[in-house]
Motif scaffolding. Structure first.
Motif, PDB file in Angstrom:
ATOM      1  N   ASP A   1      -9.494  -1.512 -13.606  1.00 50.07           N
ATOM      2  CA  ASP A   1      -9.362  -0.138 -14.249  1.00 50.07           C
ATOM      3  C   ASP A   1      -8.027   0.081 -14.946  1.00 50.07           C
ATOM      4  O   ASP A   1      -7.627   1.242 -15.118  1.00 50.07           O
ATOM      5  CB  ASP A   1      -9.595   0.804 -12.793  1.00 50.07           C
ATOM      6  CG  ASP A   1      -8.968   0.418 -11.797  1.00 50.07           C
ATOM      7  OD1 ASP A   1      -8.514   1.347 -10.827  1.00 50.07           O
ATOM      8  OD2 ASP A   1      -8.488  -0.845 -11.488  1.00 50.07           O
ATOM      9  N   TYR A   2      -7.277  -0.909 -14.839  1.00 45.73           N
ATOM     10  CA  TYR A   2      -5.865  -0.840 -15.693  1.00 45.73           C
ATOM     11  C   TYR A   2      -5.944  -1.642 -16.856  1.00 45.73           C
ATOM     12  O   TYR A   2      -6.562  -2.909 -16.672  1.00 45.73           O
ATOM     13  CB  TYR A   2      -4.738  -1.304 -14.578  1.00 45.73           C
ATOM     14  CG  TYR A   2      -4.621   0.012 -13.623  1.00 45.73           C
ATOM     15  CD1 TYR A   2      -5.224  -0.078 -12.231  1.00 45.73           C
ATOM     16  CD2 TYR A   2      -3.696   0.886 -13.663  1.00 45.73           C
ATOM     17  CE1 TYR A   2      -5.062   0.748 -11.228  1.00 45.73           C
ATOM     18  CE2 TYR A   2      -3.471   1.866 -12.661  1.00 45.73           C
ATOM     19  CZ  TYR A   2      -3.904   1.901 -11.607  1.00 45.73           C
ATOM     20  OH  TYR A   2      -3.782   2.822 -10.722  1.00 45.73           O
ATOM     21  N   THR A   3      -5.128  -1.403 -17.631  1.00 42.00           N
ATOM     22  CA  THR A   3      -4.677  -2.459 -18.610  1.00 42.00           C
ATOM     23  C   THR A   3      -3.153  -2.845 -18.255  1.00 42.00           C
ATOM     24  O   THR A   3      -2.349  -2.353 -17.799  1.00 42.00           O
ATOM     25  CB  THR A   3      -4.819  -1.865 -20.158  1.00 42.00           C
ATOM     26  OG1 THR A   3      -3.692  -0.661 -20.100  1.00 42.00           O
ATOM     27  CG2 THR A   3      -6.166  -1.404 -20.358  1.00 42.00           C
TER      28      THR A   3
ATOM     29  N   ILE B   1       0.790  -1.264   0.089  1.00 42.66           N
ATOM     30  CA  ILE B   1      -0.163  -0.156   0.007  1.00 42.66           C
ATOM     31  C   ILE B   1       0.779   1.300  -0.079  1.00 42.66           C
ATOM     32  O   ILE B   1       2.074   1.250   0.637  1.00 42.66           O
ATOM     33  CB  ILE B   1      -0.800   0.061   1.077  1.00 42.66           C
ATOM     34  CG1 ILE B   1      -0.420   0.200   2.640  1.00 42.66           C
ATOM     35  CG2 ILE B   1      -1.963  -1.180   1.110  1.00 42.66           C
ATOM     36  CD1 ILE B   1      -1.348   0.536   3.700  1.00 42.66           C
ATOM     37  N   ASN B   2       0.423   2.199  -0.554  1.00 44.61           N
ATOM     38  CA  ASN B   2       1.118   3.572  -0.763  1.00 44.61           C
ATOM     39  C   ASN B   2       1.168   4.076   0.585  1.00 44.61           C
ATOM     40  O   ASN B   2       0.046   4.145   1.345  1.00 44.61           O
ATOM     41  CB  ASN B   2       0.357   4.376  -1.743  1.00 44.61           C
ATOM     42  CG  ASN B   2       0.477   4.078  -3.052  1.00 44.61           C
ATOM     43  OD1 ASN B   2      -0.140   3.069  -3.432  1.00 44.61           O
ATOM     44  ND2 ASN B   2       1.333   4.673  -3.964  1.00 44.61           N
ATOM     45  N   SER B   3       2.298   4.665   1.152  1.00 46.32           N
ATOM     46  CA  SER B   3       2.320   5.515   2.266  1.00 46.32           C
ATOM     47  C   SER B   3       1.492   6.761   2.185  1.00 46.32           C
ATOM     48  O   SER B   3       1.124   7.002   1.159  1.00 46.32           O
ATOM     49  CB  SER B   3       3.791   6.036   2.653  1.00 46.32           C
ATOM     50  OG  SER B   3       4.124   7.032   1.553  1.00 46.32           O
TER      51      SER B   3
ATOM     52  N   PRO C   1      -0.574  -2.687 -20.180  1.00 42.50           N
ATOM     53  CA  PRO C   1       0.642  -1.870 -20.222  1.00 42.50           C
ATOM     54  C   PRO C   1       0.779  -0.864 -19.097  1.00 42.50           C
ATOM     55  O   PRO C   1       1.913  -0.153 -19.031  1.00 42.50           O
ATOM     56  CB  PRO C   1       0.418  -1.133 -21.722  1.00 42.50           C
ATOM     57  CG  PRO C   1      -0.477  -2.364 -22.225  1.00 42.50           C
ATOM     58  CD  PRO C   1      -1.446  -2.795 -21.170  1.00 42.50           C
ATOM     59  N   GLN C   2      -0.410  -0.597 -18.582  1.00 41.36           N
ATOM     60  CA  GLN C   2      -0.229   0.437 -17.476  1.00 41.36           C
ATOM     61  C   GLN C   2       0.254   0.142 -16.175  1.00 41.36           C
ATOM     62  O   GLN C   2       0.565   0.639 -15.149  1.00 41.36           O
ATOM     63  CB  GLN C   2      -1.697   0.944 -17.211  1.00 41.36           C
ATOM     64  CG  GLN C   2      -2.444   1.800 -18.569  1.00 41.36           C
ATOM     65  CD  GLN C   2      -3.675   2.089 -18.102  1.00 41.36           C
ATOM     66  OE1 GLN C   2      -4.385   1.050 -17.607  1.00 41.36           O
ATOM     67  NE2 GLN C   2      -4.044   3.313 -18.515  1.00 41.36           N
ATOM     68  N   ILE C   3       0.461  -1.248 -15.936  1.00 42.91           N
ATOM     69  CA  ILE C   3       0.727  -1.999 -14.577  1.00 42.91           C
ATOM     70  C   ILE C   3       2.287  -1.852 -14.353  1.00 42.91           C
ATOM     71  O   ILE C   3       3.164  -2.456 -15.203  1.00 42.91           O
ATOM     72  CB  ILE C   3       0.347  -3.344 -14.524  1.00 42.91           C
ATOM     73  CG1 ILE C   3      -1.017  -3.387 -14.526  1.00 42.91           C
ATOM     74  CG2 ILE C   3       0.617  -3.827 -13.509  1.00 42.91           C
ATOM     75  CD1 ILE C   3      -1.727  -4.549 -14.486  1.00 42.91           C
TER      76      ILE C   3
ATOM     77  N   GLU D   1       7.348   5.338  -2.323  1.00 45.87           N
ATOM     78  CA  GLU D   1       7.697   5.660  -3.654  1.00 45.87           C
ATOM     79  C   GLU D   1       6.575   6.117  -4.429  1.00 45.87           C
ATOM     80  O   GLU D   1       5.506   5.634  -3.784  1.00 45.87           O
ATOM     81  CB  GLU D   1       8.634   4.857  -4.363  1.00 45.87           C
ATOM     82  CG  GLU D   1       9.926   4.413  -3.705  1.00 45.87           C
ATOM     83  CD  GLU D   1       9.890   3.435  -2.691  1.00 45.87           C
ATOM     84  OE1 GLU D   1      10.993   3.284  -1.862  1.00 45.87           O
ATOM     85  OE2 GLU D   1       8.995   2.863  -2.353  1.00 45.87           O
ATOM     86  N   ASP D   2       6.639   6.811  -5.566  1.00 48.45           N
ATOM     87  CA  ASP D   2       5.562   7.155  -6.432  1.00 48.45           C
ATOM     88  C   ASP D   2       4.868   5.954  -7.053  1.00 48.45           C
ATOM     89  O   ASP D   2       3.629   5.660  -7.249  1.00 48.45           O
ATOM     90  CB  ASP D   2       5.748   8.010  -7.510  1.00 48.45           C
ATOM     91  CG  ASP D   2       6.110   9.531  -6.730  1.00 48.45           C
ATOM     92  OD1 ASP D   2       6.768  10.221  -7.327  1.00 48.45           O
ATOM     93  OD2 ASP D   2       5.865   9.572  -5.457  1.00 48.45           O
ATOM     94  N   THR D   3       5.532   4.625  -7.157  1.00 45.57           N
ATOM     95  CA  THR D   3       5.362   3.619  -7.547  1.00 45.57           C
ATOM     96  C   THR D   3       5.833   2.372  -6.862  1.00 45.57           C
ATOM     97  O   THR D   3       6.825   2.670  -6.084  1.00 45.57           O
ATOM     98  CB  THR D   3       5.855   3.477  -9.202  1.00 45.57           C
ATOM     99  OG1 THR D   3       7.246   2.916  -9.263  1.00 45.57           O
ATOM    100  CG2 THR D   3       5.619   4.616 -10.110  1.00 45.57           C
TER     101      THR D   3
HETATM  102  O1  LIG Z   1      -4.813   2.753  -5.737  1.00 45.34           O
HETATM  103  P1  LIG Z   1      -4.341   2.727  -7.332  1.00 45.34           P
HETATM  104  O2  LIG Z   1      -4.375   4.138  -7.628  1.00 45.34           O
HETATM  105  O3  LIG Z   1      -4.662   2.037  -8.296  1.00 45.34           O
HETATM  106  O4  LIG Z   1      -2.429   2.355  -6.828  1.00 45.34           O
HETATM  107  C1  LIG Z   1      -1.639   3.056  -7.786  1.00 45.34           C
HETATM  108  O5  LIG Z   1      -1.225   2.033  -8.585  1.00 45.34           O
HETATM  109  C2  LIG Z   1      -0.380   2.148  -9.442  1.00 45.34           C
HETATM  110  C3  LIG Z   1      -0.147   1.110 -10.302  1.00 45.34           C
HETATM  111  O6  LIG Z   1       0.604   0.137  -9.959  1.00 45.34           O
HETATM  112  C4  LIG Z   1       0.338   1.570 -11.842  1.00 45.34           C
HETATM  113  O7  LIG Z   1       0.359   0.307 -12.551  1.00 45.34           O
HETATM  114  C5  LIG Z   1       1.143   2.609  -8.584  1.00 45.34           C
HETATM  115  O8  LIG Z   1       2.099   3.292  -9.521  1.00 45.34           O
HETATM  116  C6  LIG Z   1       0.778   3.656  -7.555  1.00 45.34           C
HETATM  117  O9  LIG Z   1       1.707   3.909  -6.455  1.00 45.34           O
HETATM  118  C7  LIG Z   1      -0.445   3.266  -6.980  1.00 45.34           C
HETATM  119  O10 LIG Z   1      -0.351   1.942  -5.890  1.00 45.34           O
END
Ligand SMILES: O=P(O)(O)O[C@@H]1O[C@H]([C@H](O)CO)[C@@H](O)[C@H](O)[C@@H]1O
Ligand SMILES: Nc1ncnc2c1ncn2[C@@H]1O[C@H](COP(=O)(O)OP(=O)(O)OP(=O)(O)O)[C@@H](O)[C@H]1O
Length: 169
Positions: free
Chosen positions: A125-127, A65-67, A129-131, A105-107
């Motif tokens: 909600d993702y494809t 999980i993101n901080s 290539p976006q992961i 981090e951002d990712t």
């Molecule tokens: O909760 P989210 O916005 O779905 O999570 C993001 O997912 C991003 C994803 O993994 C991009 O492919 C990630 O980069 C971001 O840090 C969030 O976790």
């Protein structure tokens, strides 16, 4: 003495060093490790549905999980509503989740490279290539899965409904 339910939940919350040791142990034992990540600010049916489906793809499930700081950069300064400890404990309370790690981090790329799961999962909600991490996991012989999206469920829509309701008084 048996650990309390809260202790059983809390012991799933691992730091970077602990998760790497845990993954090493699980891989040595032949476990199939599923990994997903997200903010999970207000947990909803879409989260639960896709996380449960993700867990069925392997034998151990890790959620990164993101901080709080990372969520703020990603989703705006008025987020998260729930802090990282609350979000971590909420997800760790699901019986089908085995470990939670918080990343700043951002990712989650660094975390994914450290864990190198067998299966990387995101919701619909993702494809692919976006992961983030997909090329690395695939190059390592792993799989990347996009699971079904449960329409009508998002943390943002929940927050907006609450805000609109509050304004309507
Ligand atoms: O909760 P989210 O916005 O779905 O999570 C993001 O997912 C991003 C994803 O993994 C991009 O492919 C990630 O980069 C971001 O840090 C969030 O976790
Ligand atoms: N309705 C849904 N159905 C299935 N998976 C979902 C759904 N909403 C989010 N997810 C998945 O849950 C994970 C966490 O996403 P996130 O925390 O951004 O949820 P969210 O509801 O989209 O939040 P926000 O509205 O703040 O963007 C991601 O892997 C995402 O693909």
């Amino acid at each position: 003495m048996m650990p309390s339910p809260e202790q059983l939940i809390k012991q799933k919350l691992l730091d970077t060093a602990a998760i790497q040791l845990q993954v090493e142990y699980w891989k040595a034992g032949g476990e199939k490790i599923v990994f997903t990540n997200g903010c999970f600010d207000l947990v909803h049916l879409g989260h639960i549905t896709y996380l449960a489906e993700a867990a069925a793809l392997g034998t151990k499930t890790i959620v990164a999980i993101n901080s709080d700081a990372s969520v703020k950069r990603l989703k705006g300064t008025n987020r998260p509503i729930n802090d990282e400890y609350s979000r971590a404990m909420m997800l760790a309370s699901f019986f089908f989740i085995d470990a939670i790690i918080v990343f700043d981090e951002d990712t989650p790329l660094l975390t994914i490279q450290q864990i190198m799961p067998h299966v990387l999962v995101k919701g619909g909600d993702y494809t692919i290539p976006q992961i983030v991490g997909a090329p690395e996991v695939i190059a390592n012989g792993g799989a990347v899965e996009v699971l079904d999206f449960v329409p009508g469920y998002s943390s943002t829509s929940i927050i907006n409904r609450i805000r609109n309701g509050a304004e309507a008084g």
